[in-house]
Design a protein around this motif. Structure first.
Motif, PDB file in Angstrom:
ATOM      1  N   VAL A 188       0.959  -1.198   0.091  1.00 40.08           N
ATOM      2  CA  VAL A 188       0.043  -0.087   0.103  1.00 40.08           C
ATOM      3  C   VAL A 188       0.956   1.100   0.013  1.00 40.08           C
ATOM      4  N   HIS A 189       0.779   2.009  -1.011  1.00 42.75           N
ATOM      5  CA  HIS A 189       1.553   3.296  -1.355  1.00 42.75           C
ATOM      6  C   HIS A 189       1.291   4.282   0.168  1.00 42.75           C
ATOM      7  N   THR A 190       2.377   5.170   0.226  1.00 37.15           N
ATOM      8  CA  THR A 190       2.069   6.055   1.259  1.00 37.15           C
ATOM      9  C   THR A 190       1.283   7.020   0.915  1.00 37.15           C
ATOM     10  N   THR A 191       0.294   7.465   1.996  1.00 29.93           N
ATOM     11  CA  THR A 191      -0.520   8.526   1.263  1.00 29.93           C
ATOM     12  C   THR A 191      -0.112   9.975   1.956  1.00 29.93           C
ATOM     13  N   ILE A 196      -0.104  11.802  -3.398  1.00 23.59           N
ATOM     14  CA  ILE A 196      -1.061  11.508  -3.061  1.00 23.59           C
ATOM     15  C   ILE A 196      -1.563  12.703  -1.933  1.00 23.59           C
ATOM     16  N   SER A 197      -0.602  12.992  -1.225  1.00 21.78           N
ATOM     17  CA  SER A 197      -1.091  14.056  -0.069  1.00 21.78           C
ATOM     18  C   SER A 197      -1.506  15.449  -0.816  1.00 21.78           C
ATOM     19  N   ASP A 198      -1.110  15.737  -2.002  1.00 13.69           N
ATOM     20  CA  ASP A 198      -1.711  17.042  -2.739  1.00 13.69           C
ATOM     21  C   ASP A 198      -2.811  16.847  -3.628  1.00 13.69           C
ATOM     22  N   ASN A 199      -3.154  15.542  -3.838  1.00  9.27           N
ATOM     23  CA  ASN A 199      -4.236  15.072  -4.731  1.00  9.27           C
ATOM     24  C   ASN A 199      -3.930  15.070  -6.255  1.00  9.27           C
ATOM     25  N   VAL A 204      -7.586   9.884  -1.507  1.00  7.41           N
ATOM     26  CA  VAL A 204      -7.931   8.523  -0.389  1.00  7.41           C
ATOM     27  C   VAL A 204      -9.474   8.575  -0.361  1.00  7.41           C
ATOM     28  N   SER A 205      -9.853   7.220  -0.250  1.00  4.46           N
ATOM     29  CA  SER A 205     -11.273   6.913  -0.124  1.00  4.46           C
ATOM     30  C   SER A 205     -11.468   5.738   0.778  1.00  4.46           C
ATOM     31  N   GLY A 269      -3.919   6.251 -17.858  1.00  4.92           N
ATOM     32  CA  GLY A 269      -3.054   6.700 -16.943  1.00  4.92           C
ATOM     33  C   GLY A 269      -3.262   8.119 -16.542  1.00  4.92           C
ATOM     34  N   ASP A 270      -4.759   8.396 -16.546  1.00  9.02           N
ATOM     35  CA  ASP A 270      -5.154   9.634 -15.941  1.00  9.02           C
ATOM     36  C   ASP A 270      -5.355   9.448 -14.607  1.00  9.02           C
ATOM     37  N   PHE A 271      -4.384   9.614 -13.743  1.00  5.94           N
ATOM     38  CA  PHE A 271      -4.424   8.986 -12.182  1.00  5.94           C
ATOM     39  C   PHE A 271      -5.325   9.838 -11.524  1.00  5.94           C
ATOM     40  N   LYS A 272      -6.019  11.129 -11.839  1.00  7.21           N
ATOM     41  CA  LYS A 272      -6.821  11.484 -11.206  1.00  7.21           C
ATOM     42  C   LYS A 272      -8.320  11.055 -11.340  1.00  7.21           C
TER      43      LYS A 272
END
Length: 398
Positions: A188-191, A196-199, A204-205, A269-272
């Motif tokens: 599990v990747h760090t959040t 991830i922290s800046d979206n 995260v959900s 690859g649209d990771f949003k």
């Protein structure tokens, strides 16, 4: 363009318009599209559109433009069918299950809450206006299937709770791993840090988390990463299996493979944003026992890479039918429609298929509903959409 219809800038009043075949020769029977084109001259800046009291002319019979679509669900799900009608206002809707009107629903949406085996069947809808009711839509068949356990989204434990950052997601292994040993569990990747922290990546959900080859993939090598999970169909009918979910990745999600064969599914690859997918017997070959599902992610250059799969679940007909060999007798209803009397094993679900020429290319077998046999061992199914003339029926036994 419609000749003679323009509106000068003037946002405090309306400009009347009328569209007929005189100024729009392309108007045709049935559904038409109407586009309103607005020029925002001094962009960027305020712009908008408001259309008031637009109505179709009188005298247009009601019609169903878009009918409900067949789908699968498991017991307890909420299922929604939608339709779009057309015609002189007001247009209302009558919904039917297996040819019987459903009381109390007059809108374009039919919601079934807490479905069960008795909810399975054929759903149609008719549009109604002052000129009468349209012919029913093509049937949408609802199948109630079993939820296959032990299969789920990334970053979740078997009970559906979130795994901690850095924990191994043991349901997913890296069968191809440019960053280490093959078949190592995904992590599990760090959040708590970029991306991830800046979206930059999808945030995260509760329903999924990002997984990768390491807890922080900032230095992950380039190459194709293959994340493998398994689906055990022991006791289920493989050909009935339906997998649904959505996924995203960094970088491109090159493929989803089932038992080593490509399904034709990918993501950009649209990771949003998540890309929905469906896997069934039209794009995969499931087998009895353990099946492998692989998500192939290309990391184009050294650096951040990960996979996220959300809402993943598998439905299938559970077990192999045992007991009574089903039998069918057919009679006509008062409306002249075929009524099938299906006798078989109590609790069994049989798919009913129809053809007008015994499954030839001119009329292949098509599902028209399901027969869920009650404790008494016999159930009736009326084929309300049967065409005039000869028809053949068969049962698909799980």
């Amino acid at each position: 363009p419609v000749a003679g219809i323009e509106q000068s800038p003037g946002f405090t009043s309306y400009t009347p318009f009328t569209i007929t075949q005189a100024n729009a020769p392309s108007l045709k029977a049935g559904a038409n599209t109407v586009d309103f084109v607005v020029d925002n001259v001094a962009a960027p800046g305020y712009t908008g559109l408001r259309v008031f009291s637009a109505q179709a002319p009188a005298g247009i019979p009601a019609a169903v433009v878009t009918g409900p679509q067949s789908r699968e669900a498991s017991a307890g799900d909420t299922v929604t069918f939608t339709a779009q009608g057309y015609g002189t206002a007001p247009v209302t809707y009558t919904w039917f299950k297996d040819g019987v009107a459903i009381p109390g629903v007059t809108g374009p949406v039919l919601t079934l809450t807490g479905v069960s085996a008795s909810s399975s069947g054929s759903y149609t809808v008719s549009a109604v206006n002052p000129l009468g009711a349209s012919a029913p839509s093509a049937p949408a068949v609802l199948r109630i299937l079993s939820l296959v356990p032990g299969f789920g989204s990334t970053g979740l434990a078997a009970d559906g709770t979130q795994l901690e950052d850095g924990a191994e997601d043991t349901r997913y292994v890296l069968s191809v791993n440019p960053d280490g040993a093959a078949d190592a569990p995904a992590v599990v990747h760090t959040t708590t840090v970029f991306p991830i922290s800046d979206n930059t990546w999808l945030g995260v959900s509760d329903t999924s988390k990002w997984i990768s080859s390491r807890v922080d993939s900032v230095q992950a090598p380039a190459g194709d990463y293959v994340y493998k999970t398994t689906l055990n169909l022991t006791g289920y009918e493989p050909a009935s299996t339906v997998i649904t979910g959505s996924w995203t990745s960094d970088n491109v999600g090159k493929a989803i493979r089932v038992n080593g064969a490509a399904t034709g599914l990918s993501n950009t690859g649209d990771f949003k944003n998540l890309t929905s997918f469906r896997i069934d017997d039209s794009n995969a070959n499931f087998v009895s026992g353990v099946n492998t599902i692989e998500f192939v992610v290309e990391n184009t250059t050294s650096g951040y890479t990960a996979l996220r799969v959300d809402g993943l679940r598998a439905l299938a007909v559970g077990g192999t039918a045992t007991g009574t060999v089903p039998t069918v007798t057919i009679q006509l209803s008062g409306a002249g429609k075929p009524v099938l009397n299906v006798a078989g094993t109590a609790g069994a679900t049989y798919t009913i298929q129809r053809s007008t020429s015994l499954g030839t290319a001119e009329s292949p077998w098509a599902s028209v509903g399901q027969a869920v046999v009650p404790a008494g061992g016999t159930v009736q199914f009326e084929d309300s959409t049967a065409p005039a003339g000869r028809a053949f029926y068969r049962l698909v036994i799980p």
